[in-house]
Motif scaffolding. Structure first.
Motif, short mmCIF file in Angstrom:
data_model
loop_
_atom_site.label_atom_id
_atom_site.label_comp_id
_atom_site.label_asym_id
_atom_site.label_seq_id
_atom_site.Cartn_x
_atom_site.Cartn_y
_atom_site.Cartn_z
N GLY A 138 46.16 38.97 -4.97
CA GLY A 138 45.92 37.84 -5.84
C GLY A 138 45.75 36.54 -5.09
O GLY A 138 44.90 35.71 -5.44
N GLN A 139 46.55 36.34 -4.05
CA GLN A 139 46.42 35.13 -3.25
C GLN A 139 45.11 35.11 -2.47
O GLN A 139 44.48 34.06 -2.32
CB GLN A 139 47.62 35.01 -2.31
CG GLN A 139 48.92 34.73 -3.03
CD GLN A 139 50.15 34.97 -2.18
OE1 GLN A 139 50.04 35.29 -0.99
NE2 GLN A 139 51.33 34.83 -2.77
N GLN A 141 42.40 36.40 -3.58
CA GLN A 141 41.39 36.04 -4.58
C GLN A 141 41.37 34.54 -4.80
O GLN A 141 40.31 33.95 -4.98
CB GLN A 141 41.67 36.78 -5.89
CG GLN A 141 40.54 36.70 -6.90
CD GLN A 141 39.28 37.35 -6.38
OE1 GLN A 141 38.48 36.72 -5.69
NE2 GLN A 141 39.10 38.61 -6.70
N SER A 162 39.10 40.09 -11.20
CA SER A 162 40.37 40.69 -11.62
C SER A 162 40.54 42.12 -11.12
O SER A 162 41.59 42.72 -11.33
CB SER A 162 40.48 40.68 -13.15
OG SER A 162 39.51 41.52 -13.74
N LEU A 165 43.92 43.87 -9.55
CA LEU A 165 45.06 42.95 -9.58
C LEU A 165 45.96 43.24 -10.78
O LEU A 165 45.51 43.72 -11.82
CB LEU A 165 44.56 41.51 -9.65
CG LEU A 165 43.67 41.04 -8.49
CD1 LEU A 165 43.28 39.58 -8.70
CD2 LEU A 165 44.36 41.23 -7.15
N VAL A 169 48.96 38.49 -12.36
CA VAL A 169 48.15 37.78 -11.37
C VAL A 169 46.81 37.37 -11.98
O VAL A 169 46.32 36.26 -11.78
CB VAL A 169 47.93 38.66 -10.12
CG1 VAL A 169 47.04 37.94 -9.12
CG2 VAL A 169 49.26 39.03 -9.49
N ILE A 170 46.22 38.28 -12.75
CA ILE A 170 44.96 37.97 -13.43
C ILE A 170 45.15 36.77 -14.35
O ILE A 170 44.31 35.86 -14.40
CB ILE A 170 44.47 39.19 -14.22
CG1 ILE A 170 44.14 40.35 -13.26
CG2 ILE A 170 43.25 38.83 -15.07
CD1 ILE A 170 43.89 41.67 -13.95
N ASP A 172 47.28 34.33 -14.06
CA ASP A 172 47.41 33.10 -13.27
C ASP A 172 46.06 32.62 -12.75
O ASP A 172 45.79 31.41 -12.71
CB ASP A 172 48.37 33.34 -12.10
CG ASP A 172 49.81 33.50 -12.55
OD1 ASP A 172 50.12 33.16 -13.72
OD2 ASP A 172 50.64 33.98 -11.75
N ILE A 173 45.22 33.56 -12.33
CA ILE A 173 43.91 33.18 -11.82
C ILE A 173 43.04 32.60 -12.92
O ILE A 173 42.41 31.54 -12.77
CB ILE A 173 43.23 34.39 -11.14
CG1 ILE A 173 43.93 34.69 -9.81
CG2 ILE A 173 41.74 34.13 -10.91
CD1 ILE A 173 43.46 35.94 -9.12
#
Length: 235
Positions: A138-139, A141, A162, A165, A169-170, A172-173
């Motif tokens: 995630g980081q 990404q 996504s 992930l 995490v998805i 948050d992005i």
């Protein structure tokens, strides 16, 4: 006039035809989602728009200008940046160095800098001196998105961001997308996750086997119509 447009777009890998007459438009300030199963042609569409697959000039237009035959670096210089599937970070570079790579080709002033990317994704400031590929998926990404934003794009292409992930995490992005839109970028998001696409998009295109099978606003598309366009209507 659309900000970005494809007209009767075709694409080939050798003798294999991957896209068949794809028409798509992106208006200023809009988010468009492109959905479809694996092999539908979504990534090929993004590669064609970004110049990674060269096209006939008129098949891709930016502000009405024909850009289909331009190489990828020139298309980026004109304001089209891509967050590629798989992130594609430079393993020998730190997080901050990966971010700085995003601004090397497009020399414009705009809202995005190291400071603004770090405000969008604070964890990257904490990890800025670590190798980019040493971060979690995630980081990584977030680094890939931040690198694209560093070019201050008019059009941001997000290809399967996504994929692989965890749901948290998805979330948050995608929580960063309102801020990205506030700065004036128009966005095309490629997604297999229909629900996520519907949440963020002003309009949706569904693809299957290299063709657009359905398009419209999320609130206009029924679940049945989306299912048939995504998987094919039952015989």
């Amino acid at each position: 006039m659309a900000l970005l447009e494809t007209r009767d777009l075709t694409a080939f890998y050798g003798d294999f035809q991957a896209l068949f007459g794809v028409d798509l438009t992106l208006q200023e300030g809009e988010t468009v989602a492109v959905i479809g199963a694996n092999g539908a042609g979504k990534t090929t569409l993004m590669r064609s728009v970004s110049g990674l697959i060269r096209q006939t000039p008129g098949m891709v237009r930016l502000d009405g200008r024909e850009i289909g035959a331009l190489p990828a670096d020139e298309i980026m210089a004109q304001g089209v940046a891509m967050v590629p599937e798989g992130r594609k970070l430079f393993p020998s570079l730190s997080v901050e160095e990966n971010l700085l790579m995003g601004r090397h080709r497009r020399k414009v002033n705009g809202p995005w800098s190291l400071d603004s990317v770090y405000r969008l994704f604070p964890i990257l400031k904490e990890r800025r001196n670590q190798p980019g590929t040493a971060l979690s998926g995630g980081q990584q990404q977030m680094v890939s998105i931040g690198r694209a934003l560093m070019s201050n794009p008019r059009v941001l292409l997000c290809d399967e961001i996504s994929l692989g992930l965890a749901p948290v995490v998805i979330r948050d992005i995608y929580a960063a997308f309102p801020r990205i839109r506030e700065t004036g970028a128009s966005v095309i998001v490629v997604e297999q996750d229909i629900g996520q696409a519907m949440k963020v998009a002003d309009r949706v295109y569904c693809m299957m086997e290299g063709r657009v099978t359905l398009s419209g606003r999320p609130d206009e598309l029924s679940r049945e119509a989306i299912h048939d366009a995504y998987f094919g209507a039952a015989a």
